[in-house]
Design a protein around this motif. Structure first.
Motif, PDB file in Angstrom:
ATOM      1  N   ASP A 110      44.190  49.815  38.461  1.00 31.30           N
ATOM      2  CA  ASP A 110      45.036  49.102  37.644  1.00 31.30           C
ATOM      3  C   ASP A 110      45.686  47.761  38.390  1.00 31.30           C
ATOM      4  O   ASP A 110      46.745  47.307  37.938  1.00 31.30           O
ATOM      5  CB  ASP A 110      46.196  49.758  36.910  1.00 31.30           C
ATOM      6  CG  ASP A 110      47.212  50.358  37.973  1.00 31.30           C
ATOM      7  OD1 ASP A 110      46.892  50.220  39.167  1.00 31.30           O
ATOM      8  OD2 ASP A 110      48.097  50.882  37.523  1.00 31.30           O
ATOM      9  N   LEU A 111      44.869  47.351  39.399  1.00 29.48           N
ATOM     10  CA  LEU A 111      45.576  46.111  40.175  1.00 29.48           C
ATOM     11  C   LEU A 111      45.477  44.772  39.172  1.00 29.48           C
ATOM     12  O   LEU A 111      44.728  44.597  38.582  1.00 29.48           O
ATOM     13  CB  LEU A 111      44.561  45.842  41.272  1.00 29.48           C
ATOM     14  CG  LEU A 111      44.824  44.782  42.316  1.00 29.48           C
ATOM     15  CD1 LEU A 111      46.083  45.096  42.973  1.00 29.48           C
ATOM     16  CD2 LEU A 111      43.866  44.692  43.338  1.00 29.48           C
ATOM     17  N   HIS A 112      46.600  44.304  39.418  1.00 30.21           N
ATOM     18  CA  HIS A 112      46.951  42.960  38.643  1.00 30.21           C
ATOM     19  C   HIS A 112      47.614  42.067  39.262  1.00 30.21           C
ATOM     20  O   HIS A 112      48.824  42.411  39.733  1.00 30.21           O
ATOM     21  CB  HIS A 112      47.526  43.321  37.242  1.00 30.21           C
ATOM     22  CG  HIS A 112      47.614  42.111  36.539  1.00 30.21           C
ATOM     23  ND1 HIS A 112      46.410  41.421  35.546  1.00 30.21           N
ATOM     24  CD2 HIS A 112      48.521  41.025  36.179  1.00 30.21           C
ATOM     25  CE1 HIS A 112      46.959  40.324  35.010  1.00 30.21           C
ATOM     26  NE2 HIS A 112      47.986  39.975  35.272  1.00 30.21           N
ATOM     27  N   PHE A 113      47.243  40.769  39.901  1.00 33.92           N
ATOM     28  CA  PHE A 113      47.989  39.972  40.641  1.00 33.92           C
ATOM     29  C   PHE A 113      48.742  39.155  39.687  1.00 33.92           C
ATOM     30  O   PHE A 113      48.420  38.397  38.817  1.00 33.92           O
ATOM     31  CB  PHE A 113      46.785  38.909  41.124  1.00 33.92           C
ATOM     32  CG  PHE A 113      45.908  39.557  42.162  1.00 33.92           C
ATOM     33  CD1 PHE A 113      46.157  39.119  43.797  1.00 33.92           C
ATOM     34  CD2 PHE A 113      44.752  40.185  41.877  1.00 33.92           C
ATOM     35  CE1 PHE A 113      45.254  39.826  44.489  1.00 33.92           C
ATOM     36  CE2 PHE A 113      44.222  41.038  42.920  1.00 33.92           C
ATOM     37  CZ  PHE A 113      44.414  40.811  44.149  1.00 33.92           C
ATOM     38  N   ASN A 114      49.986  39.052  40.344  1.00 31.92           N
ATOM     39  CA  ASN A 114      51.113  38.182  39.571  1.00 31.92           C
ATOM     40  C   ASN A 114      51.658  37.376  40.325  1.00 31.92           C
ATOM     41  O   ASN A 114      52.289  37.780  41.410  1.00 31.92           O
ATOM     42  CB  ASN A 114      52.375  39.208  38.929  1.00 31.92           C
ATOM     43  CG  ASN A 114      51.797  40.173  37.686  1.00 31.92           C
ATOM     44  OD1 ASN A 114      51.364  39.686  36.780  1.00 31.92           O
ATOM     45  ND2 ASN A 114      51.824  41.618  38.255  1.00 31.92           N
ATOM     46  N   ILE A 115      52.035  35.925  39.914  1.00 30.73           N
ATOM     47  CA  ILE A 115      52.382  34.923  40.709  1.00 30.73           C
ATOM     48  C   ILE A 115      53.899  35.088  40.810  1.00 30.73           C
ATOM     49  O   ILE A 115      54.236  34.902  39.649  1.00 30.73           O
ATOM     50  CB  ILE A 115      51.735  33.717  40.668  1.00 30.73           C
ATOM     51  CG1 ILE A 115      50.335  33.723  40.800  1.00 30.73           C
ATOM     52  CG2 ILE A 115      52.336  32.533  41.375  1.00 30.73           C
ATOM     53  CD1 ILE A 115      49.487  32.404  40.476  1.00 30.73           C
ATOM     54  N   GLU A 116      54.503  35.452  41.752  1.00 29.89           N
ATOM     55  CA  GLU A 116      56.312  35.222  41.607  1.00 29.89           C
ATOM     56  C   GLU A 116      56.643  34.046  42.100  1.00 29.89           C
ATOM     57  O   GLU A 116      57.590  33.557  41.664  1.00 29.89           O
ATOM     58  CB  GLU A 116      56.796  36.614  42.422  1.00 29.89           C
ATOM     59  CG  GLU A 116      58.091  36.791  42.340  1.00 29.89           C
ATOM     60  CD  GLU A 116      58.606  38.159  42.805  1.00 29.89           C
ATOM     61  OE1 GLU A 116      58.901  38.018  44.147  1.00 29.89           O
ATOM     62  OE2 GLU A 116      58.681  38.978  42.213  1.00 29.89           O
ATOM     63  N   LEU A 117      55.995  33.295  43.027  1.00 30.61           N
ATOM     64  CA  LEU A 117      56.448  32.018  43.780  1.00 30.61           C
ATOM     65  C   LEU A 117      55.098  31.571  44.271  1.00 30.61           C
ATOM     66  O   LEU A 117      54.409  32.162  44.792  1.00 30.61           O
ATOM     67  CB  LEU A 117      57.338  32.411  44.851  1.00 30.61           C
ATOM     68  CG  LEU A 117      57.866  31.335  45.661  1.00 30.61           C
ATOM     69  CD1 LEU A 117      58.771  30.378  44.886  1.00 30.61           C
ATOM     70  CD2 LEU A 117      58.533  31.936  47.060  1.00 30.61           C
TER      71      LEU A 117
ATOM     72  N   LEU B  34      40.413  36.654  39.618  1.00 26.94           N
ATOM     73  CA  LEU B  34      40.489  38.133  40.248  1.00 26.94           C
ATOM     74  C   LEU B  34      41.093  39.134  39.061  1.00 26.94           C
ATOM     75  O   LEU B  34      40.554  39.965  39.052  1.00 26.94           O
ATOM     76  CB  LEU B  34      41.785  37.736  41.461  1.00 26.94           C
ATOM     77  CG  LEU B  34      41.521  37.125  42.535  1.00 26.94           C
ATOM     78  CD1 LEU B  34      42.764  37.112  43.553  1.00 26.94           C
ATOM     79  CD2 LEU B  34      40.015  37.332  43.219  1.00 26.94           C
ATOM     80  N   ASN B  35      41.947  38.620  38.524  1.00 30.88           N
ATOM     81  CA  ASN B  35      42.590  39.559  37.461  1.00 30.88           C
ATOM     82  C   ASN B  35      41.406  39.818  36.251  1.00 30.88           C
ATOM     83  O   ASN B  35      41.372  41.090  35.742  1.00 30.88           O
ATOM     84  CB  ASN B  35      43.595  39.070  36.809  1.00 30.88           C
ATOM     85  CG  ASN B  35      44.926  39.239  37.610  1.00 30.88           C
ATOM     86  OD1 ASN B  35      45.199  40.147  38.439  1.00 30.88           O
ATOM     87  ND2 ASN B  35      45.622  38.345  37.146  1.00 30.88           N
ATOM     88  N   ARG B  36      40.464  38.914  36.194  1.00 29.02           N
ATOM     89  CA  ARG B  36      39.246  39.410  35.354  1.00 29.02           C
ATOM     90  C   ARG B  36      38.205  40.110  35.878  1.00 29.02           C
ATOM     91  O   ARG B  36      36.998  40.868  35.448  1.00 29.02           O
ATOM     92  CB  ARG B  36      38.605  38.125  34.738  1.00 29.02           C
ATOM     93  CG  ARG B  36      39.305  37.413  33.690  1.00 29.02           C
ATOM     94  CD  ARG B  36      38.505  36.098  33.014  1.00 29.02           C
ATOM     95  NE  ARG B  36      37.911  35.457  34.083  1.00 29.02           N
ATOM     96  CZ  ARG B  36      38.353  34.294  34.581  1.00 29.02           C
ATOM     97  NH1 ARG B  36      39.489  33.914  34.242  1.00 29.02           N
ATOM     98  NH2 ARG B  36      37.574  33.507  35.440  1.00 29.02           N
ATOM     99  N   GLN B  37      38.270  40.041  37.299  1.00 31.62           N
ATOM    100  CA  GLN B  37      37.326  40.739  38.058  1.00 31.62           C
ATOM    101  C   GLN B  37      35.923  39.991  37.755  1.00 31.62           C
ATOM    102  O   GLN B  37      35.056  40.512  38.039  1.00 31.62           O
ATOM    103  CB  GLN B  37      37.097  42.307  38.027  1.00 31.62           C
ATOM    104  CG  GLN B  37      38.244  42.942  38.485  1.00 31.62           C
ATOM    105  CD  GLN B  37      38.418  44.758  38.153  1.00 31.62           C
ATOM    106  OE1 GLN B  37      37.126  45.220  38.817  1.00 31.62           O
ATOM    107  NE2 GLN B  37      39.272  44.998  37.426  1.00 31.62           N
ATOM    108  N   ASP B  38      35.972  38.701  38.020  1.00 35.54           N
ATOM    109  CA  ASP B  38      34.813  37.759  37.331  1.00 35.54           C
ATOM    110  C   ASP B  38      34.206  37.629  38.958  1.00 35.54           C
ATOM    111  O   ASP B  38      34.221  36.402  39.379  1.00 35.54           O
ATOM    112  CB  ASP B  38      35.430  36.608  36.796  1.00 35.54           C
ATOM    113  CG  ASP B  38      34.190  35.848  36.219  1.00 35.54           C
ATOM    114  OD1 ASP B  38      32.771  36.337  36.567  1.00 35.54           O
ATOM    115  OD2 ASP B  38      34.200  34.665  35.697  1.00 35.54           O
TER     116      ASP B  38
END
Length: 128
Positions: free
Chosen positions: A58-65, A17-21
């Protein structure tokens, strides 16, 4: 599938997702995926994600939990971004906001089949 295997698949999905692949999305998402009980299919799910990136450049997915209990994953995703225009019915208009999304996934055949998601809209409202 072990917890470790499922967590690895999920982390690779988030990286995709973060690469938009988008061509690789089908490696992680089932052809018959549903989101919040709405049947999207892979193409509809991809279209939803592409729209998310248009709305939030500038969407970026960050796993917090991340909690794995095969075939399910529960995750808390953290976002710090600047949505353009209206987001979730709120006039954000490029202001930086931080919020979380709580999301549950059900996997089938090693791919995401069901997604249940809720975004912490009150957190965004408090920042505006």
């Amino acid at each position: 599938m072990t917890r470790s295997d499922l967590a690895d698949i999920y982390r690779n999905y988030i990286a995709c997702l973060n690469r938009q692949d988008w061509p690789a999305l089908g490696q992680f998402v089932h052809d018959d995926v549903a989101h919040n009980a709405r049947p999207f299919g892979l193409s509809g799910y991809r279209a939803m994600l592409e729209q998310d990136f248009r709305t939030i450049p500038d969407l970026h997915f960050n796993i917090e939990l991340l909690v794995c209990d095969p075939p399910h994953i529960a995750a808390r995703l953290k976002f710090d971004c600047t949505p353009a225009g209206t987001f979730l019915g709120l006039d954000v208009n490029g202001r930086r906001v931080s919020f979380c999304e709580n999301v549950f996934y059900q996997f089938r055949d090693g791919k995401i089949r069901q997604v249940w998601s809720i975004i912490d809209k009150p957190a965004i409202e408090a920042q505006l």
